[in-house]
Design a protein around this motif. Structure first.
Motif, PDB file in Angstrom:
ATOM      1  N   SER A 271     -27.034  50.916  79.856  1.00  0.00           N
ATOM      2  CA  SER A 271     -25.620  51.028  80.219  1.00  0.00           C
ATOM      3  C   SER A 271     -25.315  50.201  81.452  1.00  0.00           C
ATOM      4  O   SER A 271     -24.300  49.480  81.520  1.00  0.00           O
ATOM      5  CB  SER A 271     -25.250  52.494  80.477  1.00  0.00           C
ATOM      6  N   GLU A 272     -26.188  50.279  82.452  1.00  0.00           N
ATOM      7  CA  GLU A 272     -25.966  49.546  83.692  1.00  0.00           C
ATOM      8  C   GLU A 272     -26.046  48.033  83.473  1.00  0.00           C
ATOM      9  O   GLU A 272     -25.272  47.264  84.053  1.00  0.00           O
ATOM     10  CB  GLU A 272     -26.973  49.982  84.756  1.00  0.00           C
ATOM     11  N   GLU A 273     -26.989  47.590  82.643  1.00  0.00           N
ATOM     12  CA  GLU A 273     -27.107  46.162  82.356  1.00  0.00           C
ATOM     13  C   GLU A 273     -25.859  45.636  81.656  1.00  0.00           C
ATOM     14  O   GLU A 273     -25.391  44.529  81.942  1.00  0.00           O
ATOM     15  CB  GLU A 273     -28.354  45.904  81.513  1.00  0.00           C
ATOM     16  N   LEU A 274     -25.315  46.429  80.728  1.00  0.00           N
ATOM     17  CA  LEU A 274     -24.101  46.008  80.031  1.00  0.00           C
ATOM     18  C   LEU A 274     -22.916  45.959  80.987  1.00  0.00           C
ATOM     19  O   LEU A 274     -22.068  45.060  80.895  1.00  0.00           O
ATOM     20  CB  LEU A 274     -23.806  46.951  78.865  1.00  0.00           C
ATOM     21  N   ARG A 275     -22.850  46.905  81.926  1.00  0.00           N
ATOM     22  CA  ARG A 275     -21.762  46.885  82.914  1.00  0.00           C
ATOM     23  C   ARG A 275     -21.866  45.650  83.812  1.00  0.00           C
ATOM     24  O   ARG A 275     -20.858  45.008  84.111  1.00  0.00           O
ATOM     25  CB  ARG A 275     -21.804  48.166  83.747  1.00  0.00           C
ATOM     26  N   ARG A 276     -23.090  45.346  84.239  1.00  0.00           N
ATOM     27  CA  ARG A 276     -23.266  44.162  85.095  1.00  0.00           C
ATOM     28  C   ARG A 276     -22.904  42.888  84.352  1.00  0.00           C
ATOM     29  O   ARG A 276     -22.246  41.997  84.902  1.00  0.00           O
ATOM     30  CB  ARG A 276     -24.710  44.096  85.601  1.00  0.00           C
ATOM     31  N   ARG A 277     -23.328  42.802  83.107  1.00  0.00           N
ATOM     32  CA  ARG A 277     -23.042  41.593  82.324  1.00  0.00           C
ATOM     33  C   ARG A 277     -21.548  41.421  82.088  1.00  0.00           C
ATOM     34  O   ARG A 277     -21.027  40.302  82.131  1.00  0.00           O
ATOM     35  CB  ARG A 277     -23.780  41.656  80.990  1.00  0.00           C
ATOM     36  N   SER A 278     -20.854  42.541  81.854  1.00  0.00           N
ATOM     37  CA  SER A 278     -19.426  42.463  81.558  1.00  0.00           C
ATOM     38  C   SER A 278     -18.582  42.338  82.819  1.00  0.00           C
ATOM     39  O   SER A 278     -17.423  41.901  82.768  1.00  0.00           O
ATOM     40  CB  SER A 278     -18.985  43.709  80.788  1.00  0.00           C
ATOM     41  N   GLY A 279     -19.144  42.754  83.967  1.00  0.00           N
ATOM     42  CA  GLY A 279     -18.383  42.764  85.206  1.00  0.00           C
ATOM     43  C   GLY A 279     -17.415  43.923  85.304  1.00  0.00           C
ATOM     44  O   GLY A 279     -16.523  43.935  86.164  1.00  0.00           O
ATOM     45  N   ALA A 280     -17.580  44.915  84.415  1.00  0.00           N
ATOM     46  CA  ALA A 280     -16.665  46.063  84.383  1.00  0.00           C
ATOM     47  C   ALA A 280     -17.393  47.324  84.852  1.00  0.00           C
ATOM     48  O   ALA A 280     -18.415  47.698  84.282  1.00  0.00           O
ATOM     49  CB  ALA A 280     -16.131  46.274  82.965  1.00  0.00           C
ATOM     50  N   ASP A 281     -16.875  47.955  85.879  1.00  0.00           N
ATOM     51  CA  ASP A 281     -17.440  49.210  86.363  1.00  0.00           C
ATOM     52  C   ASP A 281     -16.809  50.382  85.628  1.00  0.00           C
ATOM     53  O   ASP A 281     -15.811  50.234  84.920  1.00  0.00           O
ATOM     54  CB  ASP A 281     -17.182  49.360  87.870  1.00  0.00           C
ATOM     55  N   GLY A 282     -17.397  51.562  85.835  1.00  0.00           N
ATOM     56  CA  GLY A 282     -16.810  52.769  85.261  1.00  0.00           C
ATOM     57  C   GLY A 282     -17.307  53.067  83.868  1.00  0.00           C
ATOM     58  O   GLY A 282     -18.462  52.779  83.523  1.00  0.00           O
ATOM     59  N   PRO A 283     -16.455  53.647  83.015  1.00  0.00           N
ATOM     60  CA  PRO A 283     -16.864  54.065  81.671  1.00  0.00           C
ATOM     61  C   PRO A 283     -17.425  52.906  80.851  1.00  0.00           C
ATOM     62  O   PRO A 283     -17.021  51.747  81.025  1.00  0.00           O
ATOM     63  CB  PRO A 283     -15.557  54.587  81.053  1.00  0.00           C
ATOM     64  N   LEU A 284     -18.343  53.231  79.960  1.00  0.00           N
ATOM     65  CA  LEU A 284     -18.950  52.223  79.098  1.00  0.00           C
ATOM     66  C   LEU A 284     -17.901  51.519  78.241  1.00  0.00           C
ATOM     67  O   LEU A 284     -18.068  50.364  77.860  1.00  0.00           O
ATOM     68  CB  LEU A 284     -20.005  52.891  78.206  1.00  0.00           C
ATOM     69  N   GLU A 285     -16.802  52.217  77.964  1.00  0.00           N
ATOM     70  CA  GLU A 285     -15.728  51.630  77.165  1.00  0.00           C
ATOM     71  C   GLU A 285     -15.227  50.321  77.782  1.00  0.00           C
ATOM     72  O   GLU A 285     -14.932  49.362  77.068  1.00  0.00           O
ATOM     73  CB  GLU A 285     -14.571  52.619  77.033  1.00  0.00           C
TER      74      GLU A 285
END
Length: 206
Positions: free
Chosen positions: A168-182
């Protein structure tokens, strides 16, 4: 095993799914979002039938079935015809039968469909317990909160392609979006849509 891959090899527990399907299937279990059950059987009878398919000894079938019935809170339904059970109860019967032979790989699609919050929590706990004990759980879901809560690694599929894979954290970092996984999901799929449009424009295809 029903469709042959155009390329590549699928192995389960070291067994090639095309050349050794029986050996591979013995290590696996599968529950679709709308599982097929024999409606005229009771959960007890269905679990016994499943155990016999996997050639388990009668004492092991009984002990494993008793454990799964207790764990998934199915005791009051164990001797009732499956055809009269709710969708959520049928889902729990399917999960119990799938786990009866202690598979090494468990493929499950939308496991929380039809489950009330209490039984959804039980199923989540069972999946986590089995995962920690060494079973690989391959879970498909559109419910991002379920993926975020349960998965050690998350793969995002977009138009039939795997566009991202990680924690989950890797996907958030890659997307640049914090907060919910959505937020990460929406950012990554939007990014992929832009890349697809640019590639189509370069090739002159719509």
């Amino acid at each position: 095993g029903l469709v042959k891959p155009a390329s590549g090899v699928v192995r389960v527990g070291g067994f090639d799914l095309q050349t050794h399907p029986v050996e591979a299937h013995r290590l696996m279990a599968y529950v679709p979002d709308f599982p097929f059950l024999y409606d005229k059987l009771t959960p007890w009878e269905f679990l016994r039938f499943t155990g016999q398919l996997f050639r388990l000894e009668a004492p092991r079938i009984r002990s494993a079935a008793e454990a799964m019935i207790a764990r998934l809170n199915l005791g009051q339904y164990a001797n009732l015809p499956i055809e009269g059970l709710s969708h959520g109860t049928r889902q729990r019967v399917a999960i119990a039968s799938a786990l009866l032979h202690d598979p090494e790989v468990f493929v499950i699609d939308e496991p929380m469909v039809g489950l009330d919050p209490h039984h959804a929590r039980i199923v989540k706990d069972v999946l986590k317990e089995r995962s920690r004990a060494g079973m690989t759980v391959f879970l498909s879901t559109h419910q991002l909160e379920v993926a975020g809560e349960l998965a050690d690694r998350i793969g995002i599929m977009h138009h039939g392609r795997l566009i991202a894979l990680g924690t989950s954290e890797e996907l958030r970092r890659r997307s640049g979006a914090d907060g919910p996984l959505e937020k990460a999901f929406l950012a990554l799929t939007a990014e992929q849509a832009v890349e697809t449009s640019l590639a189509a424009a370069e090739t002159g295809k719509p």
